[in-house]
Each structure stands twice: as structure tokens, then as C-alpha cells.
Scaffold this active site. Structure first.
Site, PDB file in Angstrom:
ATOM      1  CG  ASP A 150      51.044  49.568  43.189  1.00  0.00           C
ATOM      2  OD1 ASP A 150      49.861  49.299  43.490  1.00  0.00           O
ATOM      3  OD2 ASP A 150      52.022  49.033  43.751  1.00  0.00           O
TER       4      ASP A 150
ATOM      5  CD  GLU B  46      49.382  44.559  46.639  1.00  0.00           C
ATOM      6  OE1 GLU B  46      49.373  43.543  47.363  1.00  0.00           O
ATOM      7  OE2 GLU B  46      49.949  44.602  45.532  1.00  0.00           O
TER       8      GLU B  46
END
Length: 451
Positions: A92, A156
Site C-alpha cells: 500500500d 501500513e
């Protein structure tokens, strides 16, 4: 690089690495599904899963984590009796911010001036590619000498803790002798660095209200309490005159003992405008690695365009507090909330809400894995010794893994050196760093297996 066979293999794989990073960067995998399609993150997760499957990983799985995102897991068995190493990265990315401010489109990997530009190129899709390169180089030169687990996180950057909660519920899944977190970076390009400390973080939303509704500033201004002005005043109380963070009850004067930042180099890295002073006191390393740092991330109030002559009835802000090792993030959160609530002026109504938190992290650089990494980096970076640095950012998963596996050694390396401008516009990765660090990781796995 040298004539080392592993280095030669990695060098030969760099065109493939660029093509793969191009594919991975193209996914708009921001784990904020109010802004970006969930399908983009799911596509990136499938890409990682397919890449692991192609490399012979077993038990490859898309893990549905409690925050609604997917982490990708795979297991590559090594020789019988070998140690187990967990390799971490995240797929991500941060939002691109103002896409018009990018020189080239943020989700199209573009080569310019010897660097590869694109959102996630360094943080941390490049980390996924780094792990793949290291394993491919070992497979081409005698095999992978350890059991390898790979975990690629899907949220994250959002700090919503999905993988942390999943790991706590399935503690056997990520168990390893050593964990390599591929989400840090060298102190500068060409200087091999392992990060040994991370600041933690807390996020607090503060709402200030003073009136039942907005009022005409000509008719009521001067006596009617302005919620925006109250918010500005309480936010200002979080800093001393020199810009140091001053949260009531939070110790501000710890020091960093290790690799130091040259102040002029830091000004260049941070792109500080001419004539503008740095804030805080002590060394630069003290300020960014060893001390608390507050940042106002956003304020909800009327924009300048379209603003009316009104006394504001309410305003709110999102405040981040970076927490150094040695300070408990939960306690820091309480202190920040208490400061905001007691320092708000004029009896204004104030509400605070914690919306995110991660504990600081500190590793043991005297462990055998660090010796193995130091030897590997000296080969990957000829003439350079491995350095130890801190990092001002947070990786909450580190503390979760340290708590779950207290005997595991944890090393933090990665591609996010200062020129990478992670989280900013025009993020980029140095292909030379990707190549060298892939070599270093491969040699580390070989060294570690032989210890």
C-alpha cells in the site's frame, strides 16, 4: 559492482526488476477506500501473490485482516534444520497528494536523471522487488539456504493495524528467527545503514466549539468567542518559542548517541527555504530520532476562497505526536489529550479522540544477525562500513513482532533514503540502491545461514 556471482546475477535481473516495479506502481493501492477503489489494492495484492507463487513459494495466501485490507503471505522452504527468516514489505502507498505537482504521473514509473519516479517506488513497493531480487539471486547461485517467509502488508501507511491484529490472532504464522523489515532506508545514497530505533506515533483529533452557530463578525466579533482562534491558540501551545515540542508532562531533552546529521546537509535533504531556520534545540539527530515531535496534520475550517465575514462556531484539527524510544505511546497520548483539553482558552468546549497509535521501537544491534548484515553490506557497498541510524517514522508492526517473538532479531533496511522523498510529490527510488541492497540481503541470508 564486484565480480561476486550474486552481484552479477542481481545486475542481470535489473531490467526485469524495473518492468515489475512498473507494473506494481501502476496500482493505485492507497488503503483509504473512501478516496481510492478497493480493487486497486486487491489488484496489487494479487500481483504480489502471483509473484511469490512463481518463485515456488508454498501456502501463498491473501489474508483478510481486521481492518478490511489484505496482506500477502508465502513460505519458501529451505534445507532441513535451517533457520527461518521473515521478509517484510508493504504494497500500500500514501495518496499522491496533488497529482498536478508531479513532474510525471505518480502511478507511472518514469526514469529521469538516473532515478525511477512513482508513488511507492521506494516506500515500499520497491521493498517487495528487493526481496524478490535477493531470493532470485540466491536461487541462481546454489539455492536459498534458509526457510523464508514473506509478508506484504496492505495498510501500513494508514496505520489501521490490520496485520498487527491478524498476527496476534495467528502467532505461529510469522514466527521466525530473524525478521528483515524492508521499509527503512540508508542515511544517504551509497551509505549502507541499518535502522535501530523508530519513533512511535499517536494521532489525536481535537474539536473546539464556542457558539451554537456562526455569527456576523461585524455584529458580534470582539466579544463572541471564536472557535478557530481558540484552536489556533491551543495548537500554538504545543511548541516553545524555538519550535521545540512542549506537551505538558512529556520529557523533551533526550539525546541521540550515534550517527549524526550534518545540519547543512539536512537543510538540503528537507529542502528548507533560504533564510528559514530549523526548529528545536540539540543536534538534528536528537530532534528527529530521540525527541518527541508534534505536527498539525490538518485543520477543518473555512477555506480562504469563499470565506464569509463570520465568527466561527467550531473548528477541529488532526494532531500527530511522534514518540521517541523510552516513552510509552499510550502515556504520551494521554498527556497530549490532557494538554489540549486544559490549554484550550476561554472556557471553550473541547473534545479529543485518539484515532491511531504505534509504539516506538528499539533493536539490539549486537546480535548475530547484525554481524551477518554488516559483512553482507561491506561486500555490496565496497569500501563502506554499515552504519546505525534512527528513524523518525513509525512501523507499528515492529513492536507487535517483537512482543510475539521476543527471541527474534529484527533488522530494518530499505530504499527510503532522503532523495527518495517518500510521502511527498515526485517520490523516487535509486536503481543503484535497489541493486546494492538486493545483493546485501542475499548475502545476509547466506551469511546468517552459515552462523
Amino acid at each position: 559492482m564486484s565480480s561476486n556471482p550474486v552481484a552479477e546475477t542481481v545486475a542481470s535481473l535489473m531490467p526485469r526488476a524495473k518492468a515489475e516495479l512498473t507494473e506494481l506502481v501502476a496500482f493505485k493501492s492507497v488503503a483509504d477506500f473512501d478516496q481510492f477503489p478497493r480493487s486497486e489494492s486487491e489488484g496489487a495484492a494479487r500481483w504480489v501473490a502471483d509473484a511469490l507463487t512463481a518463485e515456488g513459494f508454498q501456502d501463498v495466501a491473501l489474508l483478510d485482516t481486521p481492518d478490511g485490507t489484505q496482506s500477502v503471505y508465502g513460505y519458501l522452504p529451505g534445507p532441513e534444520g535451517a533457520r527461518t527468516v521473515l521478509l517484510y514489505a508493504h504494497y500500500d502507498v500514501q495518496p499522491p497528494l496533488d497529482e498536478n505537482a508531479w513532474t510525471t504521473p505518480p502511478f507511472e514509473l518514469t526514469e529521469r536523471d538516473g532515478r525511477w519516479y512513482g508513488r511507492g517506488a521506494a516506500d515500499c513497493k520497491g521493498g517487495v522487488i528487493m526481496h524478490l531480487l535477493a531470493l532470485r539471486a540466491l536461487k541462481a547461485n546454489g539455492g536459498v539456504p534458509v526457510h523464508v517467509k514473506v509478508i506484504a502488508e496492505g495498510s501500513e501507511e494508514m496505520g489501521t493495524g490490520g496485520l498487527e491484529r491478524y498476527a496476534e490472532a495467528h502467532p505461529e504464522l510469522l514466527e521466525a528467527d530473524t525478521i528483515v523489515i524492508g521499509d527503512a532506508g540508508n542515511f544517504r545514497v551509497g551509505l549502507p545503514t541499518v535502522t535501530t530505533t523508530l519513533r512511535g506515533m499517536t494521532l489525536v483529533r481535537v474539536q473546539v466549539d464556542t457558539l451554537a452557530g456562526n455569527l456576523h463578525s461585524g455584529q458580534f466579533g470582539g466579544a463572541a468567542p471564536d472557535a478557530l482562534a481558540a484552536l489556533i491558540r491551543v495548537l500554538d501551545s504545543l511548541r516553545a518559542e524555538d519550535g521545540s515540542t512542549t506537551v505538558d508532562g512529556l520529557a523533551p531533552e533526550t539525546a541521540w548517541d550515534g550517527l549524526q546529521h550534518d545540519e547543512e546537509q539536512f537543510r538540503q535533504d528537507a529542502k528548507v527555504l533560504d533564510g528559514v531556520e530549523l526548529i528545536g534545540s540539540g543536534t538534528v539527530a536528537d530532534r528527529i530520532w530521540a525527541r518527541p515531535a508534534v505536527t498539525v496534520l490538518g485543520i477543518d475550517c473555512p477555506p480562504v476562497v469563499g470565506a464569509t465575514p463570520s465568527v466561527q462556531a467550531g473548528a477541529r484539527a488532526l494532531v500527530s505526536l511522534r514518540v521517541p524510544p523510552g516513552t510509552d505511546a499510550a502515556e504520551a497520548t494521554k498527556l497530549l489529550q490532557a494538554h489540549l483539553e486544559t490549554r484550550t482558552p476561554w472556557g471553550a468546549r473541547v473534545r479529543t479522540e485518539q484515532v491511531g497509535q504505534g509504539q516506538p521501537f528499539s533493536a539490539d544491534p549486537t546480535s548475530p544477525a547484525y554481524t551477518a548484515m554488516a559483512e553482507a553490506m561491506s561486500v555490496a557497498y565496497p569500501g563502506q562500513e554499515m552504519q546505525y541510524a534512527g528513524q523518525g517514522g513509525s512501523i507499528p508492526l515492529c513492536n507487535t513482532l517483537a512482543a510475539l517473538y521476543p527471541g527474534a532479531e529484527i533488522l530494518l533496511i530499505g530504499l527510503s533514503e532522503p532523495e527518495a522523498q517518500i510521502h511527498a510529490v515526485n517520490e523516487s527510488v535509486s536503481p543503484e540502491e535497489l541493486e546494492r541492497l538486493s545483493v546485501a540481503e542475499a548475502l545476509f541470508l547466506r551469511n546468517y545461514a552459515a552462523m
